[in-house]
Scaffold this motif. Structure first.
Motif, PDB file in Angstrom:
ATOM      1  N   LEU A 357       0.914  -1.279  -0.027  1.00 40.37           N
ATOM      2  CA  LEU A 357       0.057   0.061   0.176  1.00 40.37           C
ATOM      3  C   LEU A 357       0.813   1.278  -0.042  1.00 40.37           C
ATOM      4  CD1 LEU A 357      -2.798  -0.809   2.396  1.00 40.37           C
ATOM      5  CD2 LEU A 357      -2.849  -1.043  -0.017  1.00 40.37           C
ATOM      6  N   ALA A 358       2.131   1.076  -0.038  1.00 35.28           N
ATOM      7  CA  ALA A 358       3.144   2.245   0.172  1.00 35.28           C
ATOM      8  C   ALA A 358       2.957   2.879  -1.200  1.00 35.28           C
ATOM      9  CB  ALA A 358       4.322   1.806   0.369  1.00 35.28           C
ATOM     10  N   PHE A 359       2.948   4.344  -1.037  1.00 36.19           N
ATOM     11  CA  PHE A 359       2.935   5.333  -1.980  1.00 36.19           C
ATOM     12  C   PHE A 359       4.465   5.873  -2.157  1.00 36.19           C
ATOM     13  CE2 PHE A 359       2.892   9.489  -4.233  1.00 36.19           C
ATOM     14  CZ  PHE A 359       2.383   9.253  -5.392  1.00 36.19           C
ATOM     15  N   ASP A 360       5.150   5.573  -3.194  1.00 39.36           N
ATOM     16  CA  ASP A 360       6.437   5.896  -3.718  1.00 39.36           C
ATOM     17  C   ASP A 360       6.517   7.473  -4.212  1.00 39.36           C
ATOM     18  OD1 ASP A 360       9.123   6.461  -4.765  1.00 39.36           O
ATOM     19  OD2 ASP A 360       9.485   4.465  -4.752  1.00 39.36           O
ATOM     20  N   THR A 361       6.810   8.503  -3.850  1.00 37.91           N
ATOM     21  CA  THR A 361       6.466   9.595  -4.315  1.00 37.91           C
ATOM     22  C   THR A 361       7.613  10.149  -5.417  1.00 37.91           C
ATOM     23  OG1 THR A 361       8.152  10.554  -2.603  1.00 37.91           O
ATOM     24  CG2 THR A 361       5.704  10.752  -2.152  1.00 37.91           C
TER      25      THR A 361
END
Length: 534
Positions: A357-361
């Motif tokens: 679920l991690a958002f990698d900016t």
């Protein structure tokens, strides 16, 4: 073969050339050693990340030193044909640098196959070796934006930019193919070992290139959900990241304060690595539709619940509390630290991207940042693990007027810097600038760090916590969304046990680095493999 320290849980193996690097990478894949977590190949190095509880650095060095480097070359992998419209802005300059005509550059570029040596820089970005063996330098001044699909060469490699990004390679043309598409079972079109053949597709059509594929639809909202009234400065879904995706050029990303994320999940009875909301500097508010057990950890943002009946409650941080249907939760601005973590018992009903679920900016991978009006579904959990009422913050988080001391492991490129620069790194206080983000903390010091080795460093794997030094001598401390590979020397890395603290240092605060010891190469013990060591 050299073994250079990277961190307490990582080392860099330097080899003579790309062939040796790929041979060692293949040997490690064929003879895996329990405790190795990730291997990132690059031009002539392997970044090896390991689990210290399962594997000692000395044993890892001995294991690698004993591996053969004469693997006989890679087997031919899958062939990918890439059509190219040769209209690149640098095509004439490349022809001049090579002493060839433009037509001859195109003929040679399409006349022999490349092989994907490794991936890095961005998701789906493959470094292609072989081909006609063109050797051209990077541009003196990188472009701020290179269009997606751009076909480029630099330093003996070829590549295709999967998405628009800054870049300094020489542009030959553009392809209509999408190198990175999350709607495919394997998003990256190119993987290490694949073969690539470029084909001249003629002039660019009048209508231009086809549109990029649309993002995957969001998960349907469940009956119970949080209605986002304000996301604050920025609120992201985060978990412990997506390790194991380096073959597609994707770094792990994940929560910047992993201890706080785990504590929030334990407080509500979730698995410790479950997804949470990472809330930057408070300002967040939501309305609960349904009943939810939540906890907030990390930066001590003041919490307020306005109940449906109009009562105002102030829940304690690091403790579970109940939101009833119609309750509104608000987070104020924290007096210290940066990031608060909100966990909800049962977890959020959001589809993972590449298992996380991690958002990698930096890579733009993962569920999108929250916006006002979003409805974030969740799964009420009945039964399961007990909640924890004993969670506590492990340290007092810093405020903007304080100095933070971070332990540092020197390496792998400390010897690229003058002795005075190593002294300055530790002696000088470094200010956290407003340009800092989840990619890295950009620092400013009165005295820049001076190099004693000039020239370009071939791209090599970078680790979480790495302190990279660009040409201006002002270091950048890499955080969770850092690029997988980089071309500036790394003077040291923040020790693993201080990474969570680094992720909570606000703009304006100052950092002082505390080296845990002098820079020293790692040496294998005496063994029959000694002939491999140079």
């Amino acid at each position: 073969m050299r073994f250079l320290p990277v961190n307490l849980d990582a080392l860099l193996v330097e080899l003579a050339d790309l062939d040796e690097t790929l041979a060692l990478f293949d040997a490690l894949q064929a003879r895996p050693l329990p405790g190795i977590e990730e291997i990132v190949p690059a031009a002539r190095t392997l970044l090896v990340q390991f689990r210290p509880s399962a594997l000692k650095a000395t044993d890892l060095v001995d294991h690698i030193a004993a591996l053969p480097l004469d693997g006989g070359g890679r087997e031919a992998g899958k062939l990918v044909e890439i059509p190219v419209h040769y209209n690149g802005e640098d095509l004439d300059e490349v022809a001049r640098l090579l002493g060839l005509s433009v037509a001859e550059v195109i003929r040679r570029h399409t006349g022999s196959d490349y092989q994907v040596a490794f991936c890095g820089f961005a998701p789906g970005f493959g470094y292609l070796s072989g081909g006609p063996g063109f050797q051209v330098p990077r541009r003196p001044s990188p472009r701020t934006r290179v269009p997606a699909g751009s076909v480029a060469i630099a330093g003996g490699f070829a590549a295709v930019y999967p998405q628009a990004s800054p870049g300094g390679w020489q542009l030959l043309g553009v392809t209509p193919l999408h190198l990175w598409d999350l709607s495919r079972p394997e998003p990256a079109l190119l993987r290490p070992g694949y073969r690539v053949r470029f084909r001249d597709a003629g002039p660019l059509p009048a209508g231009g290139l086809p549109e990029a594929p649309l993002a995957a639809p969001t998960a349907p909202v469940t009956a119970d959900y949080l209605e986002i009234l304000s996301p604050g400065l920025r609120t992201l879904l985060q978990d412990l990241g997506r390790p194991g995706q380096t073959g597609q050029g994707v770094s792990a990303s994940g929560a910047l304060d992993r201890g706080a994320l785990r504590a929030a999940n334990r407080a509500v009875g979730n698995e410790p690595g479950s997804g949470c909301l990472e809330i930057l500097l408070g300002g967040f508010s939501c309305l609960c539709h349904g009943q939810a057990l939540v906890a907030v950890t990390g930066a001590p943002a003041p919490l307020e619940v306005l109940t449906r009946a109009g009562r105002r409650l102030q829940p304690a941080p690091y403790q579970p509390f109940l939101l009833e249907d119609g309750d509104r939760l608000s987070l104020g601005s924290p007096p210290a630290g940066l990031r608060s973590y909100l966990a909800l018992r049962g977890g959020f009903a959001v589809a993972p991207v590449l298992g996380s679920l991690a958002f990698d900016t930096l890579a733009n991978v993962g569920p999108a940042p929250l916006a006002a009006g979003d409805r974030l579904g969740f799964h009420p959990l009945v039964g399961g693990a007990a909640v924890s009422c004993s969670e506590r913050p492990p340290v007092t988080l810093p405020s903007a007027d304080q100095e933070v001391v971070l332990d540092v492991v020197l390496g792998p490129r400390s010897d690229w810097f003058t002795p005075a620069a190593l002294e300055t790194l530790a002696r000088q206080s470094w200010r956290v600038t407003p340009q800092s983000d989840r990619v890295g903390i950009r620092l400013a010091g009165e005295t820049p760090l001076e190099r004693q080795v000039s020239g370009e460093l071939p791209s090599e794997g970078t680790a979480l916590g790495a302190i990279q030094v660009p040409p201006n001598g002002q270091p950048v401390l890499f955080l969770a969304d850092h690029p997988l590979t980089g071309g500036y020397p790394v003077i040291g890395a923040v020790a693993s046990h201080h990474l969570d603290l680094a992720g909570q240092i606000p703009v304006g605060a100052r950092i002082r680095f505390n080296p845990l010891g002098p820079f020293a190469e790692l040496r294998p013990s005496a063994s029959p493999a000694a002939e491999n060591i140079r």
